[in-house]
Design a protein around this motif. Sequence first.
Motif: not given
Length: 180
Positions: A1-7, A169-175
Amino acid sequence: MFRRARRLLRGGPVPAVPPALRNAHRLMETGKYAEASLAFYDLAQKAEDRFPERAPVLYAEAGRAAVLSGDAKKGVVHFRSALTLLSTQQRYRRLQNLGERIVAELRERGLNAEADEVASVLRNNTQAPAAKEAAAPQKRAVLPTHCPSCGAAVRPDEVDWLDDVTAECDYCGSPVRAES
């Protein structure tokens, strides 16, 4: 699964931060702890299926909010869910860091029986010392105290680092980039 920040770092599409998450953090900031506990609990339950890596921190925040609202028993139930999920996900370093922080915060509030219960859950879910994950490097850049996207508190010793100056970010995945 791709994570938000990595995307985001790779230039891929990034989903918007859920308004419910921002609202839950706002409830915490304004001292509406009982409402915040319910909001974080609801988010954690929904995250278990779609974003299981986010669920433990949401349960932990639901527990923290419950304790702050005066319902330590419900808080311990949420903390137990958070720690058990981390163990199931084999995220032992995160389990240890979060568990120790929870125990310390409970003891600071004089909730020693609850702290002992959480410490027991931590002991029962920690893997054997020989197989533990390597500790994260100690020297890191200074992160902002809160995520710019969702408003969550950022704890440098508990986040996943994407590179030397960026954490997720642990909550939303943002860098979350280090402050200059």
